[in-house]
Design a protein around this motif. Structure first.
Motif, PDB file in Angstrom:
ATOM      1  N   TRP A 184       0.852  -1.187   0.000  1.00 56.90           N
ATOM      2  CA  TRP A 184       0.000   0.000   0.000  1.00 56.90           C
ATOM      3  C   TRP A 184       0.883   1.229   0.000  1.00 56.90           C
ATOM      4  O   TRP A 184       1.885   1.278   0.699  1.00 56.90           O
ATOM      5  N   LEU A 194      -4.556   5.577   1.527  1.00 55.50           N
ATOM      6  CA  LEU A 194      -3.733   4.417   1.179  1.00 55.50           C
ATOM      7  C   LEU A 194      -4.389   3.707   0.005  1.00 55.50           C
ATOM      8  O   LEU A 194      -5.595   3.424   0.019  1.00 55.50           O
ATOM      9  N   ARG A 195      -3.593   3.410  -1.007  1.00 57.58           N
ATOM     10  CA  ARG A 195      -4.068   2.725  -2.212  1.00 57.58           C
ATOM     11  C   ARG A 195      -3.183   1.509  -2.462  1.00 57.58           C
ATOM     12  O   ARG A 195      -1.984   1.521  -2.163  1.00 57.58           O
ATOM     13  N   ILE A 196      -3.771   0.468  -3.019  1.00 55.70           N
ATOM     14  CA  ILE A 196      -2.976  -0.713  -3.362  1.00 55.70           C
ATOM     15  C   ILE A 196      -2.014  -0.350  -4.482  1.00 55.70           C
ATOM     16  O   ILE A 196      -2.415   0.133  -5.532  1.00 55.70           O
TER      17      ILE A 196
END
Length: 78
Positions: free
Chosen positions: A62, A70-72
């Motif tokens: 992340w 938070l982003r993958i």
């Protein structure tokens, strides 16, 4: 076989019907801006009248984006 790209991933999941998917998170760590998860994935379904399952490990990375979410960044199963 590796499945790469959004279209290929969508097609992979569309082919799997009536499946149960279990994710077990075994470890979480990192920093506020770069986090990770390590775990186990089990996909089970009935195929030809018999229970069929596949278990593998996964790692998800992340990263925090400019908006603070938070982003993958990476989602890897083996």
């Amino acid at each position: 076989e590796p499945v790469v790209g959004r279209a290929a991933i969508d097609q992979y999941w569309l082919r799997i019907k009536d499946a149960k998917w279990k994710l077990e998170v075994l470890e979480v760590g990192g920093t506020r801006d770069d986090a990770y998860q390590v775990g186990r994935s089990t996909l089970s379904r009935v195929k030809d009248g018999k229970e069929d399952s596949y278990t593998c490990d996964f790692v998800i990375l992340w990263k925090r984006d400019a908006g603070g979410k938070l982003r993958i960044h990476l989602d890897l199963y083996n």
